[in-house]
Motif scaffolding. Structure first.
Motif, PDB file in Angstrom:
ATOM      1  N   GLU A  88       0.827  -1.201   0.000  1.00  0.00           N
ATOM      2  CA  GLU A  88       0.000   0.000   0.000  1.00  0.00           C
ATOM      3  C   GLU A  88       0.867   1.260   0.000  1.00  0.00           C
ATOM      4  OE1 GLU A  88      -3.791   2.113   2.186  1.00  0.00           O
ATOM      5  OE2 GLU A  88      -2.940   0.319   3.109  1.00  0.00           O
ATOM      6  N   ALA A  89       1.962   1.250   0.731  1.00  0.00           N
ATOM      7  CA  ALA A  89       2.872   2.402   0.739  1.00  0.00           C
ATOM      8  C   ALA A  89       3.449   2.639  -0.653  1.00  0.00           C
ATOM      9  CB  ALA A  89       3.987   2.178   1.759  1.00  0.00           C
ATOM     10  N   LYS A  90       3.752   1.573  -1.383  1.00  0.00           N
ATOM     11  CA  LYS A  90       4.278   1.706  -2.742  1.00  0.00           C
ATOM     12  C   LYS A  90       3.215   2.248  -3.697  1.00  0.00           C
ATOM     13  CE  LYS A  90       7.780  -1.865  -2.308  1.00  0.00           C
ATOM     14  NZ  LYS A  90       8.291  -3.146  -2.826  1.00  0.00           N
ATOM     15  N   VAL A  91       1.981   1.820  -3.513  1.00  0.00           N
ATOM     16  CA  VAL A  91       0.877   2.340  -4.337  1.00  0.00           C
ATOM     17  C   VAL A  91       0.743   3.850  -4.121  1.00  0.00           C
ATOM     18  CG1 VAL A  91      -1.648   2.311  -4.622  1.00  0.00           C
ATOM     19  CG2 VAL A  91      -0.373   0.147  -4.473  1.00  0.00           C
ATOM     20  N   LYS A  92       0.770   4.266  -2.863  1.00  0.00           N
ATOM     21  CA  LYS A  92       0.679   5.692  -2.551  1.00  0.00           C
ATOM     22  C   LYS A  92       1.874   6.456  -3.118  1.00  0.00           C
ATOM     23  CE  LYS A  92      -2.035   5.216   1.695  1.00  0.00           C
ATOM     24  NZ  LYS A  92      -1.985   5.328   3.180  1.00  0.00           N
ATOM     25  N   ALA A  93       3.065   5.895  -3.018  1.00  0.00           N
ATOM     26  CA  ALA A  93       4.273   6.543  -3.534  1.00  0.00           C
ATOM     27  C   ALA A  93       4.201   6.719  -5.051  1.00  0.00           C
ATOM     28  CB  ALA A  93       5.515   5.743  -3.146  1.00  0.00           C
ATOM     29  N   ALA A  94       3.445   5.851  -5.720  1.00  0.00           N
ATOM     30  CA  ALA A  94       3.258   5.955  -7.171  1.00  0.00           C
ATOM     31  C   ALA A  94       2.212   7.007  -7.529  1.00  0.00           C
ATOM     32  CB  ALA A  94       2.857   4.595  -7.749  1.00  0.00           C
ATOM     33  N   GLY A  95       1.633   7.651  -6.502  1.00  0.00           N
ATOM     34  CA  GLY A  95       0.637   8.690  -6.745  1.00  0.00           C
ATOM     35  C   GLY A  95      -0.762   8.148  -6.965  1.00  0.00           C
ATOM     36  N   LEU A  96      -0.983   6.894  -6.594  1.00  0.00           N
ATOM     37  CA  LEU A  96      -2.291   6.259  -6.766  1.00  0.00           C
ATOM     38  C   LEU A  96      -2.982   6.157  -5.419  1.00  0.00           C
ATOM     39  CD1 LEU A  96      -1.067   3.534  -9.256  1.00  0.00           C
ATOM     40  CD2 LEU A  96      -2.246   5.675  -9.804  1.00  0.00           C
ATOM     41  N   GLU A  97      -4.309   6.026  -5.447  1.00  0.00           N
ATOM     42  CA  GLU A  97      -5.090   6.082  -4.214  1.00  0.00           C
ATOM     43  C   GLU A  97      -5.695   4.726  -3.859  1.00  0.00           C
ATOM     44  OE1 GLU A  97      -9.041   8.353  -2.532  1.00  0.00           O
ATOM     45  OE2 GLU A  97      -7.820   9.330  -4.067  1.00  0.00           O
ATOM     46  N   PRO A  98      -5.236   4.115  -2.764  1.00  0.00           N
ATOM     47  CA  PRO A  98      -5.869   2.886  -2.281  1.00  0.00           C
ATOM     48  C   PRO A  98      -7.288   3.183  -1.784  1.00  0.00           C
ATOM     49  CG  PRO A  98      -3.694   3.188  -1.303  1.00  0.00           C
ATOM     50  CD  PRO A  98      -4.066   4.474  -1.976  1.00  0.00           C
ATOM     51  N   HIS A  99      -8.181   2.211  -1.969  1.00  0.00           N
ATOM     52  CA  HIS A  99      -9.558   2.395  -1.495  1.00  0.00           C
ATOM     53  C   HIS A  99     -10.161   1.049  -1.124  1.00  0.00           C
ATOM     54  CE1 HIS A  99     -11.501   0.844  -5.217  1.00  0.00           C
ATOM     55  NE2 HIS A  99     -10.449   1.372  -5.823  1.00  0.00           N
ATOM     56  N   SER A 100     -11.338   1.090  -0.553  1.00  0.00           N
ATOM     57  CA  SER A 100     -12.125  -0.106  -0.210  1.00  0.00           C
ATOM     58  C   SER A 100     -11.331  -1.096   0.636  1.00  0.00           C
ATOM     59  CB  SER A 100     -12.662  -0.784  -1.471  1.00  0.00           C
ATOM     60  OG  SER A 100     -13.455   0.105  -2.218  1.00  0.00           O
ATOM     61  N   HIS A 101     -10.676  -0.592   1.666  1.00  0.00           N
ATOM     62  CA  HIS A 101      -9.950  -1.458   2.593  1.00  0.00           C
ATOM     63  C   HIS A 101     -10.944  -2.340   3.336  1.00  0.00           C
ATOM     64  CE1 HIS A 101      -7.190   1.866   1.884  1.00  0.00           C
ATOM     65  NE2 HIS A 101      -6.217   1.075   2.286  1.00  0.00           N
ATOM     66  N   ALA A 102     -10.545  -3.566   3.611  1.00  0.00           N
ATOM     67  CA  ALA A 102     -11.423  -4.463   4.368  1.00  0.00           C
ATOM     68  C   ALA A 102     -10.597  -5.533   5.068  1.00  0.00           C
ATOM     69  CB  ALA A 102     -12.445  -5.126   3.452  1.00  0.00           C
ATOM     70  N   ASP A 103     -10.981  -5.791   6.296  1.00  0.00           N
ATOM     71  CA  ASP A 103     -10.516  -6.983   7.002  1.00  0.00           C
ATOM     72  C   ASP A 103     -11.666  -7.956   6.887  1.00  0.00           C
ATOM     73  OD1 ASP A 103      -8.218  -5.666   7.720  1.00  0.00           O
ATOM     74  OD2 ASP A 103      -8.904  -5.173   9.737  1.00  0.00           O
ATOM     75  N   TYR A 104     -11.418  -9.114   6.353  1.00  0.00           N
ATOM     76  CA  TYR A 104     -12.488 -10.065   6.108  1.00  0.00           C
ATOM     77  C   TYR A 104     -11.950 -11.471   6.283  1.00  0.00           C
ATOM     78  CZ  TYR A 104     -10.416 -11.116   1.555  1.00  0.00           C
ATOM     79  OH  TYR A 104      -9.572 -11.519   0.573  1.00  0.00           O
TER      80      TYR A 104
END
Length: 126
Positions: A88-104
């Motif tokens: 997730e940190a790498k996704v953010k560093a690429a300027g992209l936005e993580p969404h729909s987090h879930a613990d399941y």
């Protein structure tokens, strides 16, 4: 008989950018790159057993309005990782936005859209 998914193939607008993204975010390697169908160019990026085929056509159209309502649409690509937070940190560093987090049950996940709007699901199991 053992069966296994070997690859998926997705059309991208910028082959170099897409290769760099999946190499950085997932730690994958470039397995092959070259000319492809319909005068396009493809790159296979992944590990020794599975990969994502990234395809660039010189005259491609835009993406469908909503893959979830388009028959045959690609809804997302799921990737299993060991360290969800690091990815997730790498996704953010690429300027992209993580969404729909879930613990399941049985794990944790989040999604992100790449530069072309393709959705990726990133999942980790304990």
């Amino acid at each position: 008989m053992v069966t296994k998914l070997e690859h998926v193939n997705v059309t991208v607008s910028d082959l170099d950018r897409s290769i760099a993204l999946v190499q950085d975010v997932f730690g994958w390697k470039l397995r092959w790159r070259g000319g492809s169908i319909h005068s396009g160019e493809s790159a296979h990026v992944g590990d020794d057993e599975t990969y994502v085929a990234l395809y660039r056509h010189p005259e491609q159209a835009g993406r469908p309005v909503d893959s979830y309502t388009t028959t045959g649409g690609l809804n997302h690509i799921g990737v299993l990782v060991e360290d969800l937070d690091a990815v997730e940190a790498k996704v953010k560093a690429a300027g992209l936005e993580p969404h729909s987090h879930a613990d399941y049950e049985p794990g944790r996940r989040f999604y992100f859209r790449d530069h072309d709007g393709t959705e990726w699901e990133v999942v980790s199991y304990p």
